[in-house]
Design a protein around this motif. Structure first.
Motif, short mmCIF file in Angstrom:
data_model
loop_
_atom_site.label_atom_id
_atom_site.label_comp_id
_atom_site.label_asym_id
_atom_site.label_seq_id
_atom_site.Cartn_x
_atom_site.Cartn_y
_atom_site.Cartn_z
N PRO A 112 45.47 19.62 37.97
CA PRO A 112 46.12 20.63 37.12
C PRO A 112 47.58 20.89 37.52
CG PRO A 112 43.96 21.41 37.84
CD PRO A 112 44.25 20.15 38.59
N LEU A 113 47.89 20.76 38.79
CA LEU A 113 49.28 20.97 39.21
C LEU A 113 50.17 19.83 38.74
CD1 LEU A 113 48.77 22.40 42.79
CD2 LEU A 113 49.44 23.61 40.74
N VAL A 114 49.67 18.60 38.80
CA VAL A 114 50.44 17.45 38.30
C VAL A 114 50.68 17.61 36.80
CG1 VAL A 114 50.46 14.95 37.98
CG2 VAL A 114 49.64 15.92 40.14
N ARG A 115 49.67 18.04 36.08
CA ARG A 115 49.82 18.26 34.63
C ARG A 115 50.81 19.40 34.34
NH1 ARG A 115 45.81 15.42 31.69
NH2 ARG A 115 44.27 14.50 33.09
N ALA A 116 50.82 20.43 35.18
CA ALA A 116 51.78 21.53 35.01
C ALA A 116 53.21 21.03 35.26
CB ALA A 116 51.45 22.68 35.95
N LEU A 117 53.38 20.15 36.23
CA LEU A 117 54.71 19.56 36.48
C LEU A 117 55.15 18.70 35.30
CD1 LEU A 117 54.39 18.67 40.26
CD2 LEU A 117 55.95 20.34 39.24
#
Length: 104
Positions: free
Chosen positions: A32-37
């Protein structure tokens, strides 16, 4: 990592490559953090390529500057609860006979 390395592009040019690993709080999923970036940089100066799945089997993104001067590969790290950000430069001239090994 505090240093990177030079890799040959051809007989007269090299590029710089390095990486950093971000340790996440226990229980935090990297995906989810990679997708947020990805969302954060979607309308930025970077061109974005999504790899789903990437060769390592997880979701990652590559950010490239329009001039080719910089590139970032962001995805789940090698260790649990980490994100790895690998970076590299465009190829640039390197003096003939100059050693490219060592740390930069």
């Amino acid at each position: 990592m505090p240093t990177g390395m030079l890799i040959r592009c051809d007989d007269s040019r090299v590029n710089w490559n390095g990486a950093t690993t971000v340790t996440l709080p226990a229980g935090t999923e990297p995906d989810p953090l990679v997708r947020a970036l990805e969302e954060k940089y979607r309308d930025s100066r970077f061109d974005i390529e999504v790899r789903d799945p990437a060769p390592a089997g997880h979701y990652d993104i590559q950010l490239r500057s329009p001039d080719g001067g910089e590139s970032y590969l962001i995805g789940e790290g090698f260790d649990p609860n980490t994100i790895r950000i690998a970076s590299g430069s465009e190829c640039f001239p390197w003096p003939e006979g100059e050693y490219i090994g060592g740390e930069f």
